[in-house]
Every structure is written in structure tokens, then in C-alpha cells.
Design a protein around this motif. Structure first.
Motif, PDB file in Angstrom:
ATOM      1  N   TYR A 246      66.736  28.457  47.710  1.00 44.69           N
ATOM      2  CA  TYR A 246      65.573  28.438  46.724  1.00 44.69           C
ATOM      3  C   TYR A 246      66.229  29.737  45.738  1.00 44.69           C
ATOM      4  N   PRO A 247      66.413  29.577  44.490  1.00 43.58           N
ATOM      5  CA  PRO A 247      66.899  30.315  43.474  1.00 43.58           C
ATOM      6  C   PRO A 247      66.102  31.660  43.468  1.00 43.58           C
ATOM      7  N   LEU A 248      66.833  32.848  43.358  1.00 42.08           N
ATOM      8  CA  LEU A 248      66.489  34.135  43.409  1.00 42.08           C
ATOM      9  C   LEU A 248      65.209  34.160  42.101  1.00 42.08           C
ATOM     10  N   THR A 249      64.091  34.756  42.479  1.00 43.34           N
ATOM     11  CA  THR A 249      63.023  34.710  41.678  1.00 43.34           C
ATOM     12  C   THR A 249      63.308  35.964  40.435  1.00 43.34           C
ATOM     13  N   ARG A 250      62.828  35.383  39.196  1.00 46.95           N
ATOM     14  CA  ARG A 250      62.966  36.185  37.904  1.00 46.95           C
ATOM     15  C   ARG A 250      62.297  37.533  38.279  1.00 46.95           C
ATOM     16  N   PHE A 251      61.040  37.646  39.114  1.00 45.55           N
ATOM     17  CA  PHE A 251      60.275  38.740  38.995  1.00 45.55           C
ATOM     18  C   PHE A 251      60.115  39.251  40.405  1.00 45.55           C
ATOM     19  N   SER A 252      59.550  40.369  40.677  1.00 42.71           N
ATOM     20  CA  SER A 252      59.128  41.030  41.779  1.00 42.71           C
ATOM     21  C   SER A 252      58.068  42.065  41.469  1.00 42.71           C
ATOM     22  N   LEU A 253      57.230  42.261  42.447  1.00 42.92           N
ATOM     23  CA  LEU A 253      56.109  43.257  42.421  1.00 42.92           C
ATOM     24  C   LEU A 253      56.613  44.673  42.240  1.00 42.92           C
ATOM     25  N   ARG A 254      57.941  45.099  42.362  1.00 47.49           N
ATOM     26  CA  ARG A 254      58.383  46.278  42.527  1.00 47.49           C
ATOM     27  C   ARG A 254      58.102  47.108  41.320  1.00 47.49           C
ATOM     28  N   ASN A 255      57.704  48.265  41.134  1.00 46.05           N
ATOM     29  CA  ASN A 255      57.634  48.865  39.892  1.00 46.05           C
ATOM     30  C   ASN A 255      56.977  48.224  38.919  1.00 46.05           C
ATOM     31  N   LYS A 256      55.962  47.596  39.355  1.00 47.08           N
ATOM     32  CA  LYS A 256      55.121  46.794  38.289  1.00 47.08           C
ATOM     33  C   LYS A 256      53.733  47.623  37.941  1.00 47.08           C
ATOM     34  N   GLU A 257      53.274  47.401  36.840  1.00 43.60           N
ATOM     35  CA  GLU A 257      51.963  48.237  36.582  1.00 43.60           C
ATOM     36  C   GLU A 257      50.905  46.581  36.320  1.00 43.60           C
ATOM     37  N   VAL A 258      49.818  46.956  37.079  1.00 46.08           N
ATOM     38  CA  VAL A 258      48.666  45.669  36.882  1.00 46.08           C
ATOM     39  C   VAL A 258      47.637  46.399  36.047  1.00 46.08           C
ATOM     40  N   GLY A 259      47.379  45.599  35.172  1.00 47.48           N
ATOM     41  CA  GLY A 259      45.999  45.987  34.195  1.00 47.48           C
ATOM     42  C   GLY A 259      44.931  45.073  34.558  1.00 47.48           C
ATOM     43  N   ILE A 260      43.772  45.758  35.091  1.00 48.04           N
ATOM     44  CA  ILE A 260      42.588  44.887  35.389  1.00 48.04           C
ATOM     45  C   ILE A 260      41.544  44.876  34.053  1.00 48.04           C
ATOM     46  N   MET A 261      41.263  43.690  33.737  1.00 48.12           N
ATOM     47  CA  MET A 261      39.940  43.487  32.827  1.00 48.12           C
ATOM     48  C   MET A 261      38.688  43.398  33.752  1.00 48.12           C
ATOM     49  N   GLY A 262      37.936  44.461  34.110  1.00 44.37           N
ATOM     50  CA  GLY A 262      36.848  44.208  34.808  1.00 44.37           C
ATOM     51  C   GLY A 262      36.951  44.862  36.162  1.00 44.37           C
ATOM     52  N   LEU A 263      36.862  46.166  36.111  1.00 45.23           N
ATOM     53  CA  LEU A 263      36.974  46.925  37.305  1.00 45.23           C
ATOM     54  C   LEU A 263      35.830  47.144  38.061  1.00 45.23           C
ATOM     55  N   GLY A 264      35.110  46.204  38.418  1.00 44.84           N
ATOM     56  CA  GLY A 264      33.714  46.302  39.012  1.00 44.84           C
ATOM     57  C   GLY A 264      34.055  46.082  40.615  1.00 44.84           C
ATOM     58  N   ARG A 265      33.004  45.431  41.157  1.00 47.29           N
ATOM     59  CA  ARG A 265      33.093  45.313  42.604  1.00 47.29           C
ATOM     60  C   ARG A 265      34.398  44.533  43.178  1.00 47.29           C
ATOM     61  N   ILE A 266      34.920  43.496  42.655  1.00 52.56           N
ATOM     62  CA  ILE A 266      35.764  42.885  42.947  1.00 52.56           C
ATOM     63  C   ILE A 266      36.983  43.260  42.200  1.00 52.56           C
ATOM     64  N   GLY A 267      37.184  43.681  41.279  1.00 51.79           N
ATOM     65  CA  GLY A 267      38.276  44.318  40.462  1.00 51.79           C
ATOM     66  C   GLY A 267      38.719  45.468  41.303  1.00 51.79           C
ATOM     67  N   LEU A 268      37.840  46.515  41.877  1.00 51.30           N
ATOM     68  CA  LEU A 268      38.061  47.492  42.399  1.00 51.30           C
ATOM     69  C   LEU A 268      38.590  47.110  43.919  1.00 51.30           C
ATOM     70  N   ALA A 269      38.101  45.955  44.514  1.00 50.48           N
ATOM     71  CA  ALA A 269      38.630  45.646  45.789  1.00 50.48           C
ATOM     72  C   ALA A 269      40.090  45.202  45.679  1.00 50.48           C
ATOM     73  N   ILE A 270      40.326  44.359  44.513  1.00 53.03           N
ATOM     74  CA  ILE A 270      41.805  44.111  44.238  1.00 53.03           C
ATOM     75  C   ILE A 270      42.642  45.275  43.948  1.00 53.03           C
ATOM     76  N   ALA A 271      42.298  46.097  43.225  1.00 56.53           N
ATOM     77  CA  ALA A 271      42.986  47.378  42.956  1.00 56.53           C
ATOM     78  C   ALA A 271      43.405  48.148  44.419  1.00 56.53           C
ATOM     79  N   HIS A 272      42.282  48.217  45.227  1.00 56.67           N
ATOM     80  CA  HIS A 272      42.582  48.869  46.656  1.00 56.67           C
ATOM     81  C   HIS A 272      43.659  48.133  47.112  1.00 56.67           C
ATOM     82  N   ARG A 273      43.622  47.028  47.300  1.00 49.91           N
ATOM     83  CA  ARG A 273      44.635  46.017  47.934  1.00 49.91           C
ATOM     84  C   ARG A 273      46.119  46.372  47.210  1.00 49.91           C
ATOM     85  N   LEU A 274      45.967  46.309  45.870  1.00 50.94           N
ATOM     86  CA  LEU A 274      47.395  46.274  45.135  1.00 50.94           C
ATOM     87  C   LEU A 274      48.014  47.650  45.390  1.00 50.94           C
ATOM     88  N   GLU A 275      47.135  48.833  45.548  1.00 48.82           N
ATOM     89  CA  GLU A 275      47.653  50.181  45.619  1.00 48.82           C
ATOM     90  C   GLU A 275      48.553  50.061  47.038  1.00 48.82           C
TER      91      GLU A 275
END
Ligand code: NDP
Length: 324
Positions: free
Chosen positions: A135-164
Motif C-alpha cells: 500500500y502506498p505510503l500515507t501523506r500524513f502521520s500523527l507525529r508532531n501534530k496538534e489537535v484542536g478540540i471544539m467541545g472540551l466537555g466530558r467526551i472531548g476531555l476523554a479524547i484529549a487524555h487518550r491523544l496525549e
């Protein structure tokens, strides 16, 4: 008070949740999402409604003895809770019990979209790997990325903790800044998009967020930007998103929710740079059982005159937290 109040289950409803309601109450299930076939006398007996999704105000108003609406799901944009409060009708939702499941799905959607894992999977399954090589190499990687969350509530925060744990940086936009997190705050959605490589929507639907992710926000996200939406489809201007994906204004999108479910525009389905999920973020049997039980628990508490477990803020403000 009747020992077994009549509960109207309005529209399609989780099977385990329905069985739980039937164990505790007299249940009338209107799969059709209408009041058709319900006599005037039966309508006058309905004290509670259980619903997943949309409950029109006209339906609420056609039930004169209605006291409470139990919404199956945390996002209750399909129920006009302010209108209910004016009528003295309490509304409950199902927060917390689904938070971890939805956050897991959100992270999976991020990884699928960034690393094209859905296409890579087809490549293996179809025999394409053996026929034509890796399969061709992907254009993107998660390395050195910044994720902006709209809605840092119960679910947003649980996502943030995982992504950290993935080593990505997190920032967020809510209507107001949180005092209990160290993540950078952006006062506007456009500013958040500008700063982010991946814009992730975990905010509620409804009029306040309608089409908030518009052409300007997508332009600010930029041609290397990725949009992930696990909140509500109405929060994104879908035609503007399709345009942005077709033109390369943004790079890709991973979507669990859509403006007019279950309809997904043909142009969106035709795009290779999208991952499309059929609103499955909380859809495991275990989590749906917990949600169904919480709907039933709220109704049980109400009819027992006890404090509701999870009233929505509109009901809380109106003092509708227990049966008088
Ligand atoms: P919370 O209420 O805990 O979090 C909502 C967050 O959104 C808060 O941080 C809030 O902050 C922010 N917010 C609310 N309104 C706005 C606005 N107008 N502009 C910007 N930010 C806003 O809810 P949950 O985390 O439990 O759930 C969030 C949503 O996720 C649900 O409402 C639902 O729509 C969606 N969802 C989707 C699922 C799926 O299957 N795809 C499953 C479960 C939930 P503040 O008040 O400061 O603005």
C-alpha cells in the motif's frame, strides 16, 4: 399515582432498553415516530416518553399528562428541553455512561483518517497487495501534530487524555475557558482551526452550533488540515465541507455524524479522502445497555418522587429535578 405509569416509547429504540422499560412500566411502543393508532384516552394517560433522537414539540403538546421525557443519548438536540420546561415537563439524557466508548471511537476515526487504514485494509483484503505490491505510503502521520478540540466537555476531555498518550499537542475552543485544564484555549473556532492540524468536533448540536464549521473555518484549517466530527452533523456546513474536500482546501475528513442521517450526500461518499461511519460512536451492546438502564432509572426515580439522576440543564434550571 398509578403503580405502573404509561410510558410511550417514541420511534426506533434499543432492544435491551425497551425490555428494561417493559420490566418496570406499562409500555406503548410507537415505532413509526407518530401518535397514529393511539386513542384520545390513551394519549391522555401517557406520563412519560422515552425517545432516541427527535421528539417534535407537537407530539409533546399532544400528551396532556406528560411529566417527563427520557432521552436515550447524551446529545438531546432532538428534544426542545426549554419548551418542555415551559410546560413543566422534565428531560433527562444519558451522560457519562457512554463517554469512554465515544472517545475510543473518536481516536479510531482519527487514526483511520490520518493513516488511511480503511483503504489499507481493502488493499489487503482484495488481494491487491499480492497483485501489485505494498500500500502506498500515507501523506500524513500523527507525529508532531496538534489537535484542536471544539467541545472540551466530558467526551472531548476523554479524547484529549487518550491523544496525549500519542504525544500530540492539544488545544480547544468552548464558549468559556475551563479553569481545570492546562491546554491552550482559543476564544473562537476560527482561531482554533488556524492553530490546529486536526480539528475535532465534540460539541453538542442544536441552533447554537449550527453550521459553525463553515467555509471560513475550513479555510483556516488549511490544505494540510483534517476535520474529525463525532459531535453532530448539523455543526458542519456539509456543502461547504464537500467543496473544501473536493478542492483540496482541507486534506481529509473522518465523520461519524451527518447533517441529514441516514442520508449521506453522493458527492461525500464518492470522495477518497473521507472516512464515513454510520453514527456508531457509542454503539456497543455494553454501552447501549448502560444508556437504556439510565433512561429507565431516571423514570423510576421520577415516579418514586426521588431526585433525577441526570436531568438536563434546562430542567435543572426550571427546578424540574423531582416529581412534586
Ligand atoms: P458536555 O456537555 O460534557 O460537553 C460539551 C462541550 O461543548 C462543553 O465543553 C461545552 O463548553 C462545549 N460547547 C457547548 N456549546 C458550545 C458552543 N456553542 N460552542 C463551542 N463549544 C460549545 O457533553 P458530552 O461531552 O457528554 O457530549 C458532547 C456531544 O457529543 C453531545 O452533545 C453529542 O452531540 C455528541 N455525541 C455524539 C455521539 C456519537 O454517537 N457520535 C455519542 C455521544 C455524544 P461550554 O459550555 O463552555 O461552551
Amino acid at each position: 399515582a398509578s403503580p405502573s405509569p404509561l410510558v410511550l416509547v417514541f420511534g426506533p429504540y434499543n432492544g435491551d432498553g425497551l425490555a428494561e422499560l417493559e420490566r418496570r412500566f406499562t409500555v406503548r411502543h410507537q415505532k413509526s415516530r407518530t401518535l397514529e393508532g393511539l386513542s384520545e384516552a390513551e394519549r391522555a394517560e401517557v406520563k412519560a416518553v422515552a425517545v432516541a433522537g427527535h421528539l417534535p414539540n407537537e407530539t409533546m403538546d399532544a400528551l396532556p399528562a406528560l411529566e417527563i421525557v427520557g432521552h436515550f443519548g447524551v446529545g438531546y438536540d432532538g428534544v426542545d428541553a426549554a419548551h418542555a420546561a415551559e410546560r413543566g415537563v422534565a428531560v433527562t439524557n444519558t451522560p457519562d455512561v457512554l463517554t469512554e466508548e465515544v472517545a475510543d471511537t473518536a481516536v479510531a476515526l482519527v487514526l483511520m483518517t490520518v493513516r488511511e487504514l480503511h483503504h489499507a485494509e481493502s488493499h489487503a483484503r482484495s488481494g491487491e497487495w499480492e497483485r501489485s505490491g505494498p500500500y502506498p505510503l500515507t501523506r500524513f502521520s500523527l507525529r508532531n501534530k496538534e489537535v484542536g478540540i471544539m467541545g472540551l466537555g466530558r467526551i472531548g476531555l476523554a479524547i484529549a487524555h487518550r491523544l496525549e498518550a500519542f504525544g500530540v499537542k492539544i488545544r480547544y475552543h468552548n464558549r468559556s475557558e475551563r479553569s481545570d485544564v492546562a491546554y491552550p484555549y482559543d476564544a473562537s473556532l476560527e482561531a482554533l482551526a488556524e492553530q490546529s492540524d486536526i480539528l475535532l468536533i465534540a460539541a453538542p448540536g442544536g441552533p447554537a452550533t449550527e453550521k459553525a464549521v463553515n467555509a471560513d473555518v475550513l479555510a483556516a484549517l488549511g490544505n494540510e488540515g483534517i476535520l474529525i466530527n463525532i459531535g453532530r452533523g448539523t455543526t458542519v456546513d456539509e456543502p461547504a465541507l464537500i467543496e473544501a474536500l473536493e478542492q483540496g482546501t482541507i486534506a481529509a475528513a473522518g465523520l461519524d455524524v451527518f447533517a441529514d442521517e441516514p442520508r449521506i450526500p453522493e458527492r461525500l461518499r464518492a470522495l477518497r479522502n473521507t472516512v464515513l461511519l454510520p453514527h456508531v460512536a457509542s454503539a456497543s451492546r455494553d454501552t447501549r445497555i448502560l444508556m437504556g438502564n439510565l433512561v429507565a432509572d431516571n423514570l423510576s426515580r421520577w415516579f418514586a418522587g426521588e431526585r433525577l439522576e441526570t436531568p438536563v440543564p434546562e430542567s435543572e434550571k426550571a427546578g424540574l429535578t423531582r416529581r412534586q
